[in-house]
Design an enzyme around this catalytic site. Structure first.
Site, PDB file in Angstrom:
ATOM      1  N   THR A 187      -0.622  -6.592  -6.647  1.00 13.53           N
ATOM      2  CA  THR A 187       0.815  -6.372  -6.516  1.00 13.53           C
ATOM      3  C   THR A 187       1.387  -7.062  -5.288  1.00 13.53           C
ATOM      4  O   THR A 187       2.417  -7.734  -5.353  1.00 13.53           O
ATOM      5  CB  THR A 187       1.117  -4.865  -6.455  1.00 13.53           C
ATOM      6  OG1 THR A 187       0.758  -4.263  -7.703  1.00 13.53           O
ATOM      7  CG2 THR A 187       2.591  -4.621  -6.186  1.00 13.53           C
ATOM      8  N   GLY A 265     -12.338  -4.432 -14.830  1.00 10.76           N
ATOM      9  CA  GLY A 265     -13.528  -3.602 -14.807  1.00 10.76           C
ATOM     10  C   GLY A 265     -13.208  -2.157 -15.136  1.00 10.76           C
ATOM     11  O   GLY A 265     -12.206  -1.608 -14.678  1.00 10.76           O
ATOM     12  N   SER A 294      -1.461  -0.151  -7.927  1.00  9.77           N
ATOM     13  CA  SER A 294      -0.437   0.720  -8.500  1.00  9.77           C
ATOM     14  C   SER A 294       0.555  -0.094  -9.309  1.00  9.77           C
ATOM     15  O   SER A 294       0.568  -1.329  -9.257  1.00  9.77           O
ATOM     16  CB  SER A 294       0.299   1.478  -7.388  1.00  9.77           C
ATOM     17  OG  SER A 294       0.966   0.573  -6.517  1.00  9.77           O
ATOM     18  N   GLY A 331      14.379   3.917  -0.694  1.00 14.98           N
ATOM     19  CA  GLY A 331      13.243   3.749   0.199  1.00 14.98           C
ATOM     20  C   GLY A 331      13.097   2.307   0.639  1.00 14.98           C
ATOM     21  O   GLY A 331      14.052   1.531   0.622  1.00 14.98           O
ATOM     22  N   ILE A 333      11.628  -0.334  -0.759  1.00 14.43           N
ATOM     23  CA  ILE A 333      11.907  -1.352  -1.776  1.00 14.43           C
ATOM     24  C   ILE A 333      13.406  -1.471  -2.030  1.00 14.43           C
ATOM     25  O   ILE A 333      13.968  -2.570  -2.070  1.00 14.43           O
ATOM     26  CB  ILE A 333      11.152  -1.028  -3.080  1.00 14.43           C
ATOM     27  CG1 ILE A 333       9.644  -1.028  -2.839  1.00 14.43           C
ATOM     28  CG2 ILE A 333      11.505  -2.031  -4.174  1.00 14.43           C
ATOM     29  CD1 ILE A 333       8.827  -0.542  -4.022  1.00 14.43           C
ATOM     30  N   GLY A 334      14.059  -0.330  -2.208  1.00 14.37           N
ATOM     31  CA  GLY A 334      15.495  -0.342  -2.470  1.00 14.37           C
ATOM     32  C   GLY A 334      16.283  -0.954  -1.340  1.00 14.37           C
ATOM     33  O   GLY A 334      17.213  -1.758  -1.559  1.00 14.37           O
ATOM     34  N   GLY A 426       9.582   4.306  -6.441  1.00 13.42           N
ATOM     35  CA  GLY A 426       8.204   4.458  -6.004  1.00 13.42           C
ATOM     36  C   GLY A 426       7.212   3.872  -6.988  1.00 13.42           C
ATOM     37  O   GLY A 426       7.587   3.225  -7.969  1.00 13.42           O
ATOM     38  N   ASP A 474      -3.749   2.096  -3.027  1.00 17.68           N
ATOM     39  CA  ASP A 474      -2.731   2.936  -3.663  1.00 17.68           C
ATOM     40  C   ASP A 474      -3.329   3.988  -4.581  1.00 17.68           C
ATOM     41  O   ASP A 474      -2.740   5.049  -4.788  1.00 17.68           O
ATOM     42  CB  ASP A 474      -1.761   2.062  -4.464  1.00 17.68           C
ATOM     43  CG  ASP A 474      -0.866   1.221  -3.567  1.00 17.68           C
ATOM     44  OD1 ASP A 474      -0.998   1.309  -2.335  1.00 17.68           O
ATOM     45  OD2 ASP A 474      -0.036   0.466  -4.104  1.00 17.68           O
ATOM     46  N   HIS A 610       8.858 -11.882  30.257  1.00 16.78           N
ATOM     47  CA  HIS A 610      10.324 -11.920  30.376  1.00 16.78           C
ATOM     48  C   HIS A 610      10.815 -13.350  30.175  1.00 16.78           C
ATOM     49  O   HIS A 610      10.230 -14.286  30.709  1.00 16.78           O
ATOM     50  CB  HIS A 610      10.755 -11.419  31.753  1.00 16.78           C
ATOM     51  CG  HIS A 610      12.234 -11.512  31.980  1.00 16.78           C
ATOM     52  ND1 HIS A 610      13.119 -10.591  31.451  1.00 16.78           N
ATOM     53  CD2 HIS A 610      12.978 -12.420  32.657  1.00 16.78           C
ATOM     54  CE1 HIS A 610      14.349 -10.931  31.803  1.00 16.78           C
ATOM     55  NE2 HIS A 610      14.283 -12.042  32.547  1.00 16.78           N
TER      56      HIS A 610
END
Length: 630
Positions: A187, A265, A294, A331, A333-334, A426, A474, A610
């Site tokens: 994914t 598999g 997932s 979340g 993704i959105g 999700g 996942d 800096h």
């Protein structure tokens, strides 16, 4: 001289087992004085030897010692040239102890490390820990060939987690196979992290170039209408990047000797067995790691056609840029896709079931994010409602219809007609039809129960351990992030080879790649307050601001904060939440501090470059101990 000639004579006769035994005898003799110095030798025989790291000794003037040291060097070099150690290889975890292994080497507690990684032969490792030396000899390739299994480790799934496990498995000289399911990269690479960052990068450039006021402050004049983009070009950029990264991943696997099996598999129900779903062939492995990843979760009542109603999979193809798009879920993704769509000219409506927008974020960060990422953009939202029914439309002909009900009363409250709807509610484990039931594994909404070592349990509560079976990423639900899956894969391999390891999930950072970015490690402030009350410690809080940071002001990006939460009793950093320019890069320093147990007292005295953005963190660390940052 006689020893050298005898050794070479045996080598030419190819009496390899005897040769190696003679060599081992020579290598284990202690002809050295106490003092040692380290030297590194890199062999030009790249096909045979990667590198050698040895501890050579400083000899006394005694001629016998010098002669025996020379014999040892010649013997070692001869072995490297011959690659003859394979005759001496035991099983992968067997240790060979020489007659001198319990003797205090050179009479002190020095640590000796002698190793050479051969390609296609055996890896010999000699370690001295305190006064005990143990010699390990493991095959770099084919170690399982002489055993009862086809592979030492077989991994089902080839996303970031499976890939990370495979690389670490080969680093331990384990014969490794990956069942990719024709989806190398999984994914993250093909339908998630990687292509979405390409869309965000391209759309972010469009947003910046159309922000005439911001550019004018930098002395740049531009007409926003002159800035145009190619939807097809942006989509191609995302696709090409995914393909390139996928190719790199596959090349790294084959280059290290991992067997990549293209089929998916599945478990057969018998220990150590995996079946290639494509060919039906059954393979065996001593240890099996489940890494199936997932898939997007689509709520009941939502019809997905991946054209006008789509998940993140369809959104990444960027088939069109709708004038008005509803995003179900607010979340990570959105939020990221709202950033893409608004930069390219769309209007966005969030539909959120919880009472607050961005419900999983730290509340203080979420409120600031609402101001920076929502209010100033063509975005509105509905909270406390479900999208109970979503019906696809026809682009340019028929709108998408979304019926919403109250999340508590379930009464109809509103119907929206939009050009497109994205489902960002999700993800769920991709564990269906992979033989879990045959192994007696009960899943909870598809999630596989594991212990802290990633070993699979038959069920979450009171489940029994299934030997030689692990689950990462996942699919176990511990932390649904690509880099967390990779960490779990490495941890599983560590436990497989006998080095006990547990992933500290509280030290794993996360990021949302909006403009500006949001990043965090550890619990939210609300969760930290509950933890402190429950565990009996005092929570401290300190904050740094981007508006006082020279680098951020030079970029014209002074919005944002960095919030550090720490244990006042111990000074240890508990969590850090950042919203601002390059927050995703800044969070790593904080994650390292959480992982190492570094205190705010220690961090406050560390010097930050800096002018850089990391001085925002320096301000927060110093503030935690009552110091002021310039």
């Amino acid at each position: 001289l006689f020893a050298i000639l005898y050794f070479i004579f045996l080598l030419f006769l190819k009496e390899q087992r005897h040769t190696t035994q003679v060599l081992a005898c020579i290598l284990n003799q202690d002809y050295y004085t106490k003092r040692s110095s380290r030297k590194t030798i890199t062999s030009p025989l790249k096909s045979q030897v990667s590198s050698i790291i040895i501890f050579s000794k400083k000899y006394s003037s005694n001629s016998l010692l010098i002669k025996m040291a020379f014999i040892k060097r010649i013997a070692l070099l001869t072995l490297l040239l011959s690659g003859s150690a394979s005759a001496f290889a035991p099983s992968r975890h067997q240790a060979i102890r020489s007659p001198s292994t319990t003797r205090n080497v050179a009479g002190d507690n020095q640590c000796t490390f002698l190793s050479f990684a051969t390609h296609g032969n055996t890896a010999l490792t000699t370690r001295t820990f305190s006064s005990t030396t143990t010699t390990f000899l493991r095959m770099a390739d084919g170690s399982a060939a002489a055993s009862e299994f086809d592979f030492d480790v077989a991994i089902i799934g080839c996303g970031v987690g499976g890939h990370g496990a495979a690389l670490h498995s080969r680093a331990q000289s384990l014969k490794t196979a990956v069942f990719s399911g024709n989806d190398v990269g999984g994914t993250c690479v093909n339908r998630g992290c990687v292509p979405s960052k390409a869309l965000l990068a391209a759309s972010g450039r469009v947003r910046e170039m159309k922000d005439a006021q911001h550019l004018a402050e930098l002395g740049i004049q531009i007409t926003p209408s002159d800035v145009t983009y190619s939807r097809e070009g942006i989509a191609a950029h995302a696709k090409n990047l995914a393909n390139r990264v996928k190719g790199n991943l596959e090349a790294s696997l084959t280059g290290l000797g991992v067997d990549v099996i293209q089929g998916r598999g599945v478990l057969t129900g018998k220990p150590h067995e995996i079946q290639d779903e494509a060919t039906g062939k059954v393979y065996t492995a001593r240890d099996i790691i489940l890494a199936p990843g997932s898939i997007p979760f689509v709520p009941p009542g939502v019809t997905v056609d991946e054209k006008t109603v789509y998940t993140s999979d369809g959104a990444l193809e960027l088939q069109h840029v709708p004038e008005w798009v509803a995003i179900i879920g607010s979340g990570y993704i959105g939020l990221e896709f709202s950033d893409v769509y608004t930069a390219l000219g769309s209007e966005v409506t969030f539909i959120e079931a919880m009472d607050n927008i961005m419900p999983t974020f730290d509340r203080e960060i979420a409120k600031l994010a609402e101001r920076l990422l929502i209010r100033d953009r063509p975005i509105d939202y509905r909270t406390g409602v479900f999208a109970s029914e979503v019906t696809p439309g026809i682009p340019g002909v028929k709108p998408v219809t979304i019926k919403m009900i109250d999340a508590k009363t379930k009464e109809h409250v509103e119907t929206l007609e939009v050009d497109a709807a994205m489902v960002a509610t999700g993800r769920v484990p991709n564990t269906k039809n992979m033989g879990l039931e045959a192994m007696g594994i009960e899943t909870n909404r598809g999630f596989v129960a594991v212990n802290d070592k990633m070993q699979v349990l038959t069920k979450a509560e009171g489940g029994e351990l299934i030997p030689h079976l692990y689950c990462i990423g996942d699919a176990n639900g511990k932390m649904m992030l690509a880099h967390a899956a990779s960490a779990q894969g490495i941890s599983a391999i560590e436990n497989i080879v006998g080095r006990e390891h547990v992933v500290n999930h509280m030290a794993i950072p996360a990021a949302c790649f909006t403009h500006p970015e949001i990043a965090m490690v550890g619990p939210t402030e609300e969760q930290a307050i509950q933890m402190a009350e429950k565990e009996g410690w005092t929570l401290g809080k300190s904050q740094g601001n981007f508006r006082g940071n020279s680098k951020a002001l030079a970029e014209g990006e002074g919005n944002g904060i960095a919030k550090v939460l720490f244990n006042k009793d111990t000074g240890k950093v508990v969590a850090v939440h950042i919203i601002g320019l390059h927050a995703a890069d800044l969070i790593q320093e904080c994650a390292n501090a959480v992982a190492a147990g570094t205190t705010v007292q220690e961090l406050s005295m560390m010097v930050h470059t800096h002018p850089t953005l990391c001085e925002v963190l320096d301000e927060a660390f110093k503030g935690a101990v009552g110091m002021a940052a310039h």
